[in-house]
Write an enzyme that holds these catalytic residues in place. Structure first.
Site, short mmCIF file in Angstrom:
data_model
loop_
_atom_site.label_atom_id
_atom_site.label_comp_id
_atom_site.label_asym_id
_atom_site.label_seq_id
_atom_site.Cartn_x
_atom_site.Cartn_y
_atom_site.Cartn_z
N PRO A 1 0.74 -1.23 0.10
CA PRO A 1 0.15 0.07 -0.04
C PRO A 1 0.90 1.14 -0.17
CG PRO A 1 -0.98 -1.43 1.48
CD PRO A 1 0.64 -2.06 1.22
N LYS B 1 3.77 5.41 5.39
CA LYS B 1 3.05 4.32 5.13
C LYS B 1 2.67 3.55 6.46
CE LYS B 1 5.23 3.21 0.81
NZ LYS B 1 5.89 2.39 0.05
N ASN C 1 5.55 1.86 -5.32
CA ASN C 1 6.04 1.45 -6.65
C ASN C 1 5.02 1.94 -7.74
OD1 ASN C 1 8.31 -0.18 -7.53
ND2 ASN C 1 6.66 -1.82 -8.22
N ARG D 1 11.62 -4.70 -7.41
CA ARG D 1 10.13 -4.49 -7.44
C ARG D 1 9.94 -4.25 -9.06
NH1 ARG D 1 7.99 -3.75 -2.76
NH2 ARG D 1 9.12 -3.02 -1.17
#
Length: 266
Positions: free
Chosen positions: A2, A51, A165, A252
């Site tokens: 997230p 986050k 990302n 990623r």
């Protein structure tokens, strides 16, 4: 994982359900805090920090959680069926007379003194959705390592907190450079605009479940390049490409257009 806007929305939902209400149920299913009992205490607020989620509780306590890849907080009304996953995935339960918040698959869950919150989030850069947001500081942090690839630098929460990302790929596309371009090679005005754009995009998306960077809501039209491998670039028509890029901890998936984004590639 997230991103900052998703965490902000989760915090907003938790705050609406828990803040200013007395806990009638408390269950922290991690060994270190399994015996902690928060019942009878009032939840003061739920605040996002990048986050991270900080649930502040009467008595100078904060429940710190981080969702990482798979975690989530779900809010249910009294008597409503829980649907967030099997019971063995539950890591935390906080309930009052009206609502129950259930934390599933939380990789980070710790109870600490509110006065010690900086131990959990003090390393973060300015929060794109927080009161400490400062674009000049964010730019200075990014330029502290000018040889670092842009994508890695944007994901480093010590530089600025909240970008994940998806936004990494979308912001590089909007800046017309690849995520592998060293930060120091971006013109100063381009980097400044990128940081301002990042904050505007997260702020625009924080109150809705679907993330939109293009301004279009149609299926397959919400994002410029992320998740669109092999499809035509909306700007030049070249096929969007995908490759892995590290963020300092893991590789990623990264998306970019080889036709209109300048710079090195994977």
């Amino acid at each position: 994982m997230p991103e900052g806007d998703t965490v902000w929305l989760a915090a907003h939902r938790l705050h609406s359900a828990l803040a200013d209400r007395v806990l009638t149920r408390s269950d922290l299913r991690v060994p270190r805090f399994a015996t902690a009992d928060l019942t009878g205490r009032t939840v003061l607020d739920v605040t996002p920090r990048g986050k991270h989620l900080l649930t502040r509780i009467e008595g100078g306590l904060t429940l710190h959680s981080h969702l990482r890849m798979d975690g989530s907080w779900q809010v249910y009304g009294t008597g409503e069926r829980w649907r967030g996953g099997p019971a063995h995935q539950i890591r935390a339960i906080l309930g009052n007379e009206a609502y129950t918040a259930v934390g599933y698959r939380l990789p980070v869950l710790e109870l600490l003194r509110t006065a010690d919150e900086e131990q959990a989030v003090g390393h973060l850069g300015p929060d794109l959705l927080g009161p400490d947001w400062d674009p000049d500081t964010a730019v200075a942090n990014l330029l502290a390592d000018p040889a670092r690839p842009l994508g890695e630098a944007l994901l480093d929460q010590r530089n600025l907190a909240g970008i994940g990302n998806v936004y990494k790929s979308e912001l590089a596309f909007l800046a017309r450079v690849t995520p592998w371009l060293p930060v120091g090679e971006l013109p100063a005005d381009t980097l400044a605009r990128l940081v301002v754009t990042a904050q505007r995009l997260l702020d625009a998306n924080k109150s809705r479940p679907e993330r939109i960077t293009t301004g279009r809501r149609g299926p397959g039209q919400r994002l410029y390049v992320y998740g669109r491998e092999g499809r035509p670039c909306p700007r030049c028509g070249a096929p969007v490409r995908k490759a892995d890029q590290g963020d300092g901890s893991r590789e990623r998936p990264t998306y970019w257009c080889p036709g209109c984004q300048a710079g090195p590639t994977a």
